[in-house]
Design an enzyme around this catalytic site. Structure first.
Site, PDB file in Angstrom:
ATOM      1  N   LYS A  83       0.849  -1.189   0.000  1.00 46.99           N
ATOM      2  CA  LYS A  83       0.000   0.000   0.000  1.00 46.99           C
ATOM      3  C   LYS A  83       0.882   1.237   0.000  1.00 46.99           C
ATOM      4  O   LYS A  83       1.865   1.290   0.740  1.00 46.99           O
ATOM      5  CB  LYS A  83      -0.902  -0.021   1.248  1.00 46.99           C
ATOM      6  CG  LYS A  83      -1.925   1.116   1.303  1.00 46.99           C
ATOM      7  CD  LYS A  83      -2.778   1.020   2.563  1.00 46.99           C
ATOM      8  CE  LYS A  83      -3.893   2.073   2.561  1.00 46.99           C
ATOM      9  NZ  LYS A  83      -4.738   1.976   3.775  1.00 46.99           N
ATOM     10  N   SER A 163      -9.781   2.186   2.768  1.00 43.31           N
ATOM     11  CA  SER A 163      -8.861   2.899   1.918  1.00 43.31           C
ATOM     12  C   SER A 163      -7.859   1.998   1.174  1.00 43.31           C
ATOM     13  O   SER A 163      -7.281   2.434   0.186  1.00 43.31           O
ATOM     14  CB  SER A 163      -8.087   3.910   2.751  1.00 43.31           C
ATOM     15  OG  SER A 163      -7.224   3.249   3.665  1.00 43.31           O
ATOM     16  N   SER A 187     -10.201  -0.035   6.956  1.00 45.03           N
ATOM     17  CA  SER A 187      -9.548   0.117   5.648  1.00 45.03           C
ATOM     18  C   SER A 187      -8.862  -1.125   5.097  1.00 45.03           C
ATOM     19  O   SER A 187      -8.430  -1.119   3.947  1.00 45.03           O
ATOM     20  CB  SER A 187      -8.524   1.253   5.703  1.00 45.03           C
ATOM     21  OG  SER A 187      -9.156   2.486   5.607  1.00 45.03           O
TER      22      SER A 187
END
Lengths: 498, 95
Positions: A83, A163, A187
């Site tokens: 990420k 997210s 997330s």
């Protein structure tokens, strides 16, 4: 276990690990296949930065080690995605924000550095909501990542959740064997559920936050995302552990998470929180939840009705605490030390204001402003302190519940993947996506989302298991039993390389 | 609680984010909605409850106060939009 697929990108991480170990496959071959998959999946915008050369170098090093009999373990030579919230030395790190334009960290986050030490191979950095603030990936400055799934007979693009939407999308599309995510209020778990993959938010303090771009420091936690529970267990083993550089990381031994997957949950007490039966919950989610409980019961677990009485207040408390911490953490983006600088006007204050106005997107601005407001003189007690007291009560609810049960079963999200743009104009409707994930975040507890079924339009739905602090093992063990029973074999509309 | 446009302008000033008139208008509505929603917390009795300071109960340990990292001026300045002679450069503050 199912037969090992011939296409290396369609293996599970565990299958790839085994193929590497018995010499059926080299890391170079495995990595090359994934680099091609990443390229062919570009339409999903799952990756912000691809690092094929680094991947190739890392794969060759892994093969060389293995040949010399110096393999570093299960992750050696395994290609994964990171990420883009984790600082990676000399590789662009954006946090999905314009304000970090061109930022190449001079250091490596602890979690990624552990993964590289374990031999993992970096495919690239994945898309995310700006500063991890969002539940759809639509707030990314780099454009919204797309979900590889489609509704039946409907080709309109869907969000992958957020997210960690880019990580979820990449793993679901078979453009990475696994990925790191971070979870502040859901997330990891919500995007995992919306893309039909598995994601674990570990206990707060289990993984180091050092080198992860901070959003809400009392909640942020890194965790694994992959296609199976076993894969998550393997990845977590490579990520977890105490770190001197993070004062909130906890100095407790990292168990062998894979060894926890015994398949034996006889006598396990599974709590069903009655407050999670919210008004307007779609019937298919309620039915899936019951189905999940039946699967666990069939395997010898014992259902227990529990109460988490303050659940209703978790989300509003979260939307005070997280923005408050964000407003403080994001003060560092001032156009002086890194990233964007807007030089409109002549004074230092004008430079700050112009830089932050240009650099932050709408959702980040909203949260920074809310956070500034709830921390400001006159409102600190009414909002911020009130929310922290509510947080204490929510943690107490869980502590009470764990006197009667070992693990809690709940839906992961109140809906399946939704269309791009569908909720973009309604912040509160977007926030409600996290209604089932936020309470465990506020209490710092480990929670796993497992794909459990499809809704009427053919989209994946997830079930969530929430455990006691530092008891990821029970969560993973029960998760694997549920995974086996669910036998989730459905595949997204788009699979890389097909 | 609803906020008015002046309050929004004041918060934006505190947060050092330039917000133009039209944005102030939109934010006033959005922030009022969000604050109205979080006002629900008022229903919950929190008399005598300690605000949470640490989410996991751990014994915090002490470490030696020694320098482990440093002497990396080039690294630190590498990402600066503007630097000169080992310093970050900002617009003139003192006339």
């Amino acid at each position: 276990m199912a037969d090992t697929p011939s296409r290396p990108t369609e293996m599970t991480l565990a299958q790839a690990r085994d193929a590497l170990a018995n010499g059926e496959l080299s890391s170079k071959e495995l990595t090359q296949a994934h680099v091609q998959a990443v390229e062919s999946a570009r339409q999903l915008k799952a990756y912000i930065t691809e690092t094929p050369e680094r991947a190739s170098t890392m794969a060759e090093a892994a093969d060389a080690r293995r040949q010399k009999g110096e393999s570093r373990g299960p992750l050696d030579g395994v290609p994964i995605a990171i990420k883009d919230l984790f600082c990676t030395k000399d590789v662009l790190t954006t946090a999905g924000s314009h304000v970090l334009d061109g930022f190449t960290p001079p250091y490596e986050s602890t979690v990624t550095s552990k993964l590289w030490d374990a031999g993992a191979v970096m495919l690239g950095k994945t898309n995310l909501d700006e500063f991890a603030m969002g539940s759809s990936n639509e707030t990314s400055y780099y454009g919204a990542a797309e979900n590889p799934w489609r509704r039946q007979g409907d080709n309109r693009p869907l969000v992958p959740g957020g997210s960690s939407g880019g990580s979820a999308s990449a793993v679901a599309a078979r453009a990475a064997l696994g990925a790191t995510g971070t979870d502040t209020g859901g997330s990891i778990r919500q995007p995992a559920a919306l893309t039909g993959i598995t994601g674990l938010k570990p206990t707060y303090g289990r993984c180091s936050r050092f080198g992860i771009v901070a959003f809400a420091s009392s909640l942020d936690q890194a965790g694994p995302m992959a296609r199976t529970v076993r894969d998550c267990a393997i990845l977590l083993g490579g990520m977890a552990g105490f770190d001197d550089n993070d004062g909130t990381s906890v100095d407790t031994p990292v168990p062998d998470y894979e060894a926890a997957l015994t398949g034996d949950i006889r006598g396990l007490k599974v709590g069903i929180p009655k407050e999670y039966r919210v008004d307007g919950m779609p019937r298919e989610i309620e039915e899936l939840w019951q189905q999940g409980l039946d699967w666990l019961k069939d395997a010898g677990a014992e259902p227990v009705e529990i109460s988490l009485p303050r659940t209703h207040y978790a989300l509003p408390a979260y939307y005070i605490i997280a923005p408050a911490e964000a407003s403080s953490n994001l003060a560092r983006y001032d156009g002086v030390r890194f990233g964007l600088r807007e030089t409109a006007g002549s004074s230092l204050d004008e430079m700050y204001e112009a830089t932050r106005a240009a650099g932050f997107g709408d959702e980040v601005k909203r949260r920074v402003l809310i956070g500034t407001y709830v921390l400001s003189a006159g409102y600190y007690d009414a909002y911020y302190n009130k929310a922290r007291k509510v947080r204490t009560l929510i943690a107490q609810d869980f502590a009470e519940a764990y006197k009667q049960c070992d693990v809690i079963l709940a839906p992961t999200s109140p809906n399946a993947a939704f269309g791009v743009g569908e909720l973009a104009d309604d912040p509160i409707a977007m926030y409600l996506n996290d209604v089932f994930t936020v309470p465990a975040s506020l209490a710092g507890l480990p929670a796993l989302s497992v794909p459990a079924g499809l809704d009427a339009s053919g989209l994946p739905l997830g079930l969530q298991l929430i455990g006691r602090a530092f008891d990821e093992e029970t969560v993973l063990r029960a998760g694997e039993v549920m995974e086996k029973a669910a036998n989730f074999t459905a595949e997204p509309a788009f699979v890389a390389g097909r | 609680m609803a906020v008015d446009k002046d309050t929004v302008a004041g918060i934006a000033k505190l947060a050092r984010i330039k917000v133009d008139d039209a944005e102030q208008e939109a934010l006033t509505k959005e922030l009022s909605n969000i604050l109205g929603w979080i006002d629900e917390l008022g229903e919950l009795d929190t008399e005598g409850v300690q605000p949470m300071t640490s989410v996991v109960e751990v014994q915090h340990s002490l470490r030696k106060d020694v320098i482990k990292d440093g002497d990396r001026q080039d690294d630190i300045l590498k990402n600066a939009p503007e630097s000169k002679q080992g310093y970050f450069v900002v617009p003139r503050v003192v006339e």
